[in-house]
Design a protein around this motif. Structure first.
Motif, PDB file in Angstrom:
ATOM      1  N   SER A 488       0.824  -1.205   0.000  1.00 33.17           N
ATOM      2  CA  SER A 488       0.000   0.000   0.000  1.00 33.17           C
ATOM      3  C   SER A 488       0.862   1.261   0.000  1.00 33.17           C
ATOM      4  O   SER A 488       1.870   1.348   0.716  1.00 33.17           O
ATOM      5  N   PHE A 489       0.440   2.241  -0.797  1.00 33.62           N
ATOM      6  CA  PHE A 489       1.127   3.534  -0.808  1.00 33.62           C
ATOM      7  C   PHE A 489       1.142   4.136   0.591  1.00 33.62           C
ATOM      8  O   PHE A 489       2.140   4.737   1.019  1.00 33.62           O
ATOM      9  N   TYR A 490       0.055   3.985   1.326  1.00 36.51           N
ATOM     10  CA  TYR A 490      -0.037   4.577   2.655  1.00 36.51           C
ATOM     11  C   TYR A 490       0.735   3.788   3.706  1.00 36.51           C
ATOM     12  O   TYR A 490       0.938   4.267   4.818  1.00 36.51           O
ATOM     13  N   GLU A 491       1.171   2.590   3.382  1.00 33.57           N
ATOM     14  CA  GLU A 491       2.020   1.815   4.273  1.00 33.57           C
ATOM     15  C   GLU A 491       3.470   2.245   4.138  1.00 33.57           C
ATOM     16  O   GLU A 491       4.245   2.174   5.104  1.00 33.57           O
ATOM     17  N   ASN A 492       3.840   2.699   2.940  1.00 32.42           N
ATOM     18  CA  ASN A 492       5.219   3.111   2.701  1.00 32.42           C
ATOM     19  C   ASN A 492       5.252   4.145   1.577  1.00 32.42           C
ATOM     20  O   ASN A 492       5.348   3.789   0.397  1.00 32.42           O
ATOM     21  N   PRO A 493       5.168   5.442   1.907  1.00 27.58           N
ATOM     22  CA  PRO A 493       5.127   6.478   0.877  1.00 27.58           C
ATOM     23  C   PRO A 493       6.500   6.865   0.338  1.00 27.58           C
ATOM     24  O   PRO A 493       6.704   7.987  -0.130  1.00 27.58           O
ATOM     25  N   TYR A 494       7.465   5.943   0.413  1.00 24.69           N
ATOM     26  CA  TYR A 494       8.797   6.175  -0.153  1.00 24.69           C
ATOM     27  C   TYR A 494       8.880   5.515  -1.528  1.00 24.69           C
ATOM     28  O   TYR A 494       8.486   4.370  -1.670  1.00 24.69           O
ATOM     29  N   PRO A 495       9.300   6.260  -2.575  1.00 26.05           N
ATOM     30  CA  PRO A 495      10.115   7.477  -2.513  1.00 26.05           C
ATOM     31  C   PRO A 495       9.369   8.790  -2.731  1.00 26.05           C
ATOM     32  O   PRO A 495       9.979   9.856  -2.607  1.00 26.05           O
ATOM     33  N   GLU A 496       8.087   8.791  -3.081  1.00 26.82           N
ATOM     34  CA  GLU A 496       7.448  10.030  -3.518  1.00 26.82           C
ATOM     35  C   GLU A 496       7.380  11.097  -2.429  1.00 26.82           C
ATOM     36  O   GLU A 496       7.557  12.285  -2.702  1.00 26.82           O
ATOM     37  N   CYS A 497       7.093  10.700  -1.199  1.00 20.93           N
ATOM     38  CA  CYS A 497       6.898  11.667  -0.107  1.00 20.93           C
ATOM     39  C   CYS A 497       8.027  11.663   0.913  1.00 20.93           C
ATOM     40  O   CYS A 497       7.909  12.294   1.975  1.00 20.93           O
ATOM     41  N   ILE A 498       9.086  10.940   0.636  1.00 21.50           N
ATOM     42  CA  ILE A 498      10.247  10.889   1.528  1.00 21.50           C
ATOM     43  C   ILE A 498      11.485  11.112   0.677  1.00 21.50           C
ATOM     44  O   ILE A 498      11.743  10.346  -0.262  1.00 21.50           O
ATOM     45  N   CYS A 499      12.228  12.160   0.966  1.00 22.96           N
ATOM     46  CA  CYS A 499      13.349  12.551   0.115  1.00 22.96           C
ATOM     47  C   CYS A 499      14.651  12.569   0.910  1.00 22.96           C
ATOM     48  O   CYS A 499      14.654  12.580   2.133  1.00 22.96           O
ATOM     49  N   GLY A 500      15.741  12.603   0.180  1.00 28.30           N
ATOM     50  CA  GLY A 500      17.055  12.727   0.787  1.00 28.30           C
ATOM     51  C   GLY A 500      17.975  13.489  -0.134  1.00 28.30           C
ATOM     52  O   GLY A 500      17.641  13.780  -1.288  1.00 28.30           O
ATOM     53  N   SER A 501      19.145  13.823   0.354  1.00 29.37           N
ATOM     54  CA  SER A 501      20.128  14.504  -0.465  1.00 29.37           C
ATOM     55  C   SER A 501      20.527  13.613  -1.628  1.00 29.37           C
ATOM     56  O   SER A 501      20.580  12.393  -1.510  1.00 29.37           O
ATOM     57  N   ARG A 502      20.804  14.219  -2.767  1.00 34.18           N
ATOM     58  CA  ARG A 502      21.235  13.430  -3.929  1.00 34.18           C
ATOM     59  C   ARG A 502      22.537  12.700  -3.665  1.00 34.18           C
ATOM     60  O   ARG A 502      22.867  11.730  -4.327  1.00 34.18           O
ATOM     61  N   ARG A 503      23.281  13.205  -2.705  1.00 36.07           N
ATOM     62  CA  ARG A 503      24.561  12.557  -2.382  1.00 36.07           C
ATOM     63  C   ARG A 503      24.365  11.295  -1.560  1.00 36.07           C
ATOM     64  O   ARG A 503      25.272  10.489  -1.417  1.00 36.07           O
ATOM     65  N   LYS A 504      23.158  11.158  -0.971  1.00 33.95           N
ATOM     66  CA  LYS A 504      22.899   9.952  -0.181  1.00 33.95           C
ATOM     67  C   LYS A 504      22.609   8.778  -1.106  1.00 33.95           C
ATOM     68  O   LYS A 504      22.040   8.914  -2.177  1.00 33.95           O
ATOM     69  N   ARG A 505      22.991   7.612  -0.667  1.00 36.50           N
ATOM     70  CA  ARG A 505      22.747   6.436  -1.497  1.00 36.50           C
ATOM     71  C   ARG A 505      21.274   6.089  -1.528  1.00 36.50           C
ATOM     72  O   ARG A 505      20.524   6.375  -0.597  1.00 36.50           O
ATOM     73  N   VAL A 506      20.826   5.465  -2.593  1.00 35.36           N
ATOM     74  CA  VAL A 506      19.421   5.092  -2.749  1.00 35.36           C
ATOM     75  C   VAL A 506      19.136   3.829  -1.954  1.00 35.36           C
ATOM     76  O   VAL A 506      19.913   2.863  -1.973  1.00 35.36           O
ATOM     77  N   ILE A 507      18.024   3.817  -1.227  1.00 38.78           N
ATOM     78  CA  ILE A 507      17.615   2.636  -0.458  1.00 38.78           C
ATOM     79  C   ILE A 507      16.689   1.799  -1.332  1.00 38.78           C
ATOM     80  O   ILE A 507      15.688   2.285  -1.826  1.00 38.78           O
ATOM     81  N   THR A 508      17.008   0.537  -1.523  1.00 41.78           N
ATOM     82  CA  THR A 508      16.195  -0.316  -2.399  1.00 41.78           C
ATOM     83  C   THR A 508      15.468  -1.363  -1.581  1.00 41.78           C
ATOM     84  O   THR A 508      15.740  -1.554  -0.405  1.00 41.78           O
TER      85      THR A 508
END
Length: 508
Positions: A488-508
């Motif tokens: 569900s989008f509402y169970e985990n709104p990442y990545p659309e509503c949770i952001c980080g610095s571009r220098r941070k690694r992407v969480i998969t």
């Protein structure tokens, strides 16, 4: 004078280069030392490779005389997972434009319990935006299991909802008088639909000024929607749908009381309630009379489609809520001390103290709304299940650790909100895996103690709310059925509503 010809010089050099033979004792010492050092290095790396279990892992005896468990450091028990610098980001992009919706109205009847209605309303805000419609304050479900008579303003801060979304969509409290009796289109919007579907639905405006939506839950897809639509859903759910002032005030007061009692606490969403057990057909650990009572309830509830359920298959498949006893074993195995404050975020537990006793035997400090608030404070909410559920929601979101015993609407909504707020610790029990463990305990293959603790801790190392992208559909599922298997989008709104610095690694 000695003749140092070539022959003599060569013999002398050969003698110098000839290796010396080591005594056998020294050779044995060197060999044994090399083996010992190599084995020590191997053990060191093996320990680091298998470092899933919390450190230090020391066998201790609880003060209450219970079986030994594995002690875990406080920070590993209570601290949130490392969030890699991620943060909430629900603001619209520069290209975003709000909807006006003058002359076109979308009325909505929300269905389900509190959190099913909340997420459905957030969906309808986004749908109104896509269809360029004015949203009429939704009607709430009064026919669900709880038969709650609450209206929107009883549960939510209505003025805040309207004002906070005025840049997104026009919202009114009721239809204009001149439109109350006009013919309207009555629609069951298709589940998990995208932008193209709602663009097609705009054709209804050619014949109607009002579209009435009979159900609001899951009317939007989880994935493949424009970024601004996803962020609008987050603004609607996490910012606009604030609870009414009386609920917010009491909820925060109860959190403060929990903190003053003992500081940190677990919010346990113990979904061991009559409706859930009846709906899922889960009767493990119940008496024959209790099982029969649940069967009758299921068969007499018209909108529950599945009547005949194999309780054993439900349990082994991981579809049943954990029993209070199983929750107690689980939390103790994770390393939580028996003195831990546990707030029970739930309605009436089926069977009452009869079934709760095996949880309270392990964790005596169980706290309920009724013991935390005064009768006078609860009086206004006592006959309104959605309002008391809202109190549970606030206390759960603010808890140090949230543990759901079943993955229902409340559990998913709280987990998603906690992720949005900074990935607060949420421990999701692997119910299917735990059933195998509990069955082994029944046969004597496992007992409560260090071995059980080690097994539970290792299998739940990656189930504590750490940042990750939302799961897609299960492999091999075809057609529209695949949407049902998506996270569900509402169970985990990442990545659309949770952001980080571009220098941070992407969480998969």
């Amino acid at each position: 004078m000695v003749n140092r010809g070539p022959h003599n010089s060569s013999n002398h050099l050969g003698a110098r280069l000839r290796p010396r033979t080591l005594p056998i004792g020294i050779f044995v010492i060197y060999t044994v030392s090399f083996i010992i050092i190599s084995f020590s290095v191997f053990l060191y790396y093996l320990r680091n490779i298998s470092g899933d279990e919390p450190q230090p892992l020391v066998s201790v005896e609880s003060r209450s005389g219970q079986v030994p468990t594995l002690q875990v450091r406080d920070d590993q028990l209570w601290d949130p997972p490392f969030s890699h610098g991620l943060h909430p980001c629900a603001k619209p992009t520069a290209k975003y434009k709000g909807a006006q919706g003058f002359g076109r109205y979308l009325s909505v009847k929300s269905n389900g319990g509190l959190n099913q209605m909340r997420t459905g309303i957030a969906d309808m805000v986004a749908v109104a935006h896509m269809m360029n419609a004015t949203l009429v304050i939704p009607q709430l479900d009064k026919r669900s299991f709880w038969k709650d008579s609450s209206v929107f303003s009883d549960i939510f801060d209505e003025l805040h909802f309207i004002e906070s979304l005025k840049g997104d969509v026009r919202i009114v409290k009721e239809l204009p008088k001149n439109l109350e009796t006009v013919p309207r289109a009555r629609k069951h919007f298709t589940l998990w639909s995208g932008v193209a579907y709602y663009e097609e639905m705009k054709r209804l405006w050619n014949d109607y000024q009002v579209i009435h939506v009979a159900k609001s839950d899951s009317r939007l897809a989880n994935n493949d929607l424009p970024l601004d639509i996803q962020r609008l859903r987050c603004r609607a759910l996490y910012q606009a749908l604030r609870f009414s002032p009386p609920i917010e005030t009491l909820g925060k007061r109860l959190v403060e009381r929990l903190r003053s009692r003992g500081g940190r606490y677990i919010a346990l969403h113990l979904r061991y309630e009559k409706d859930m057990l009846s709906f899922t057909g889960c009767t493990y650990g119940l008496t024959d009379a209790e099982s029969e009572e649940l069967r009758i309830m299921r068969e007499s509830t018209n909108h529950w489609k599945v009547k005949n359920i194999n309780a054993t298959e439900q349990r082994t498949g991981g579809f049943c809520p954990l029993t209070p006893k199983e929750v107690g074993i689980f939390l103790l195995a994770l390393g939580f001390p028996t003195s831990t404050q546990i707030y029970i975020a739930a309605g009436e537990i089926y069977g009452g103290n009869t079934h709760l006793s095996e949880l309270s035997a392990r964790f005596p400090d169980l706290i309920f709304k009724e013991s935390l608030a005064t009768p006078e404070e609860l009086k206004a909410f006592s006959s309104h299940a959605s309002q008391t559920a809202a109190l549970d929601y606030i206390i759960s979101v603010e808890s140090d650790v949230f543990v759901p015993s079943h993955s229902g609407n409340m559990a998913r909504a709280v987990e998603g909100h906690r992720r949005f707020l900074g990935h607060r610790k949420t421990i999701n029990p692997d119910r299917k895996g735990l059933v195998e463990i509990f069955d082994k305990m029944e046969t004597g293959e496992l007992v409560e103690g260090p071995s059980l603790s080690n097994l539970v801790q290792r299998t739940h190392k990656s189930r504590q709310g750490a940042p990750r992208k939302r799961h897609g559909s299960l492999p091999g599922v075809k057609g529209r059925a695949r949407f049902r298997t998506e996270e569900s989008f509402y169970e985990n709104p990442y990545p659309e509503c949770i952001c980080g610095s571009r220098r941070k690694r992407v969480i998969t």
